[in-house]
Design an enzyme around this catalytic site. Structure first.
Site, PDB file in Angstrom:
ATOM      1  N   GLN A   1       0.808  -1.222   0.000  1.00 56.69           N
ATOM      2  CA  GLN A   1       0.000   0.000   0.000  1.00 56.69           C
ATOM      3  C   GLN A   1       0.848   1.282   0.000  1.00 56.69           C
ATOM      4  OE1 GLN A   1      -3.130  -1.395   3.235  1.00 56.69           O
ATOM      5  NE2 GLN A   1      -3.845   0.418   2.153  1.00 56.69           N
ATOM      6  N   HIS A   2       0.209   2.380  -0.376  1.00 56.19           N
ATOM      7  CA  HIS A   2       0.672   3.756  -0.151  1.00 56.19           C
ATOM      8  C   HIS A   2       1.811   4.249  -1.045  1.00 56.19           C
ATOM      9  CE1 HIS A   2      -1.692   3.037   3.373  1.00 56.19           C
ATOM     10  NE2 HIS A   2      -0.741   2.456   4.068  1.00 56.19           N
TER      11      HIS A   2
ATOM     12  N   ASP B   1      -2.156  -4.762  -0.345  1.00 52.41           N
ATOM     13  CA  ASP B   1      -1.866  -6.102   0.165  1.00 52.41           C
ATOM     14  C   ASP B   1      -2.750  -6.476   1.346  1.00 52.41           C
ATOM     15  OD1 ASP B   1      -0.622  -4.235   1.825  1.00 52.41           O
ATOM     16  OD2 ASP B   1       1.358  -5.152   1.701  1.00 52.41           O
TER      17      ASP B   1
END
Length: 494
Positions: free
Chosen positions: A79-80, A240
């Site tokens: 992520q991110h 994820d």
């Protein structure tokens, strides 16, 4: 044979699984390690070239015969991370990752401009944290102005892989909710936060799609490059954790999933928006149509890997050494902030070993304390979930920690909740495959994701761990001491 494929782009590696959805088994897997750029200022970066190579290597390892049977693909990604591309589709700078803590100043700038923490929470359902995408975009603007001026596409890691396979520029709600640009409650981009970063930002963001919708179809170019069928659907995909939720069946109420990998996460499904940012629970959307309140710590197996390297042990020796120490490690505590920390929000945090005396300073206690610290960090998240009304009947454990019988028992005792482990490994990649199957089935009629997961997600009862009352009592006291130490040390890193 009928199959779907799942891709999991993690921090340390990329994995691809081919899942036979009739026999309900993974028939082939392939992986490729990922490099990491790491600097003392908190920088943690990767490159699109490494992601491209990962796809080539993984699909190159899979048999041509099995690849021909793939009917849909679903992608999970860390992520991110901020993937900045120009109009030509080339990266303008490295990918700043979820674990990058070099954006403390940018978080402050955005938060102050928004009107403070409460105003940010009101706009997003989350605080502005270094792990999220928004401060990374402002970092690019402030530190690489030429790159920012040429910015055309803003992607997350899994969106980049979707784009590589389909050529379509879209994003689904789950991963979008981890950008700190997204109003999770109302499922739309936050114009307020976007404009604080730059007036042009809102116009650069991708089209939002439902998690049940396809991101696109495999292009002829991608089919030729990777040896996979053209025109098969690529599902929306997700972060994820969102895909881990699918891969463990956390798509209905009743239990939580705990992932013990490089980072540690604890999350549960909700059919309504839920968040408690003050206590570390981010208000994310799920990638199945609901919401996914989630706690994330930045240091989980990081602590055990550090101790393993320090004492020059292999994995087997690490577990054997930790098992020599009693519950609570005779008072030794590891504060595992090797990468700074997100929960509590201490991006400049540092790790330490405390509680040492002449009587308890030994390898076994320090080793076991590194195991225990990862679960202590999750315990606060469980308490926050309970305050919100969650009463989990069990925790489904995934990640590297789930492979250790000792860690499974420690988790059961510290959390005082039964631990269960999915039968099939690679929950995020499997979650991607099952979301791909969901997308495929939705093309011929409405398919319920809860029923689909019930059919395909099975548990390995041989790996179950139940709380032991005597151990629970010991760990309640040890956790109290751990919390006291964290509270004492936190002002040093604020």
């Amino acid at each position: 044979m009928k199959t779907v494929a799942g891709i999991d782009l993690g921090t340390q590696s990329m994995k691809v699984v081919i899942y036979d959805y009739e026999k309900k088994e993974i028939i082939e897997t392939a992986s490729c390690p990922m490099e990491l750029i790491s600097e003392s200022d908190g920088t943690r970066e990767q490159t699109t070239e490494w992601f491209d190579k990962g796809l080539e290597v993984c699909f190159g390892k899979l048999s041509a015969e099995n690849k021909k049977t793939i009917e849909a693909i679903g992608i999970s990604g860390q992520q991110h991370g901020f993937v900045p591309l120009g109009a030509d589709g080339k990266a303008l700078y490295n990918i700043k990752l979820w674990c990058d803590t070099s954006t403390v100043e940018e978080c402050k700038i955005i938060t102050e401009a928004a009107g403070g923490d409460e105003a940010v929470i009101d706009a997003l359902g989350n605080l502005m944290l270094t792990g999220f995408t928004a401060p990374k975009i402002l970092w690019l603007k402030r530190n690489k102005p030429e790159a920012f001026a040429n910015l055309k596409y803003i992607m997350l890691p899994h969106d980049y892989l979707n784009w590589k396979l389909t050529g379509d520029y879209v994003m689904e709600y789950g991963d979008a909710s981890g950008t700190a640009l997204f109003d999770s409650k109302n499922r739309k981009w936050s114009e307020k936060i976007c404009n604080i970063i730059d007036p042009k930002l809102l116009g650069l963001l991708p089209k939002l799609i439902e998690p049940s919708a396809p991101a696109g179809k495999v292009s002829a170019e991608a089919a030729k490059a990777y040896g996979i069928p053209a025109d098969i659907p690529v599902s929306a995909g997700g972060g994820d954790n969102m895909m881990g939720a699918v891969g463990t069946g956390t798509v209905v109420d009743g239990f939580l999933t705990m992932s013990m990998g490089t980072s540690g996460t604890l999350y549960g499904y909700s059919d309504k928006p839920i968040a408690d940012p003050a206590n570390g629970l981010s208000g994310f959307c799920s990638s199945t149509g609901g919401w996914l309140p989630l706690l994330c710590t930045m240091n989980c197996t990081v602590a055990t890997e550090f101790v393993r390297d320090l004492f020059q042990m292999d994995i087997k020796q690490l577990n054997e050494e930790a098992a020599k120490s009693p519950c609570g490690s005779e008072g030794v505590l590891v504060i595992p902030y090797f990468n700074g920390e997100r929960t509590p929000n201490l991006p400049n945090g540092r790790a330490s070993i405390t509680g040492l005396t002449s009587a308890n300073t030994n390898r076994a206690n320090i080793t076991r304390a590194s195991f225990e610290s990862a679960v202590f960090a999750m315990r606060g998240g469980l308490d926050a979930f309970r305050k919100l009304g969650f009463q989990p009947k069990e925790i489904r454990l995934i990640g590297g920690g789930s492979k250790s019988p000792l860690w499974r028992q420690i988790a059961a005792d510290v959390m005082n909740v039964p631990i269960r482990v999915p039968l099939l490994d690679e929950a995020a990649a499997l979650g991607g495959a099952i979301q791909g199957l969901w997308c495929l089935k939705n093309q011929s009629g409405k398919c319920d994701i809860g029923e689909l997961c019930k059919e395909h997600i099975k548990l390995d009862e041989s790996k179950s761990a139940n709380p032991i009352a005597e151990n629970v009592a010991i760990y309640d006291k040890a956790y109290e001491e751990y919390s006291k130490v964290v509270k004492t040390l936190s002002p040093l890193y604020a």
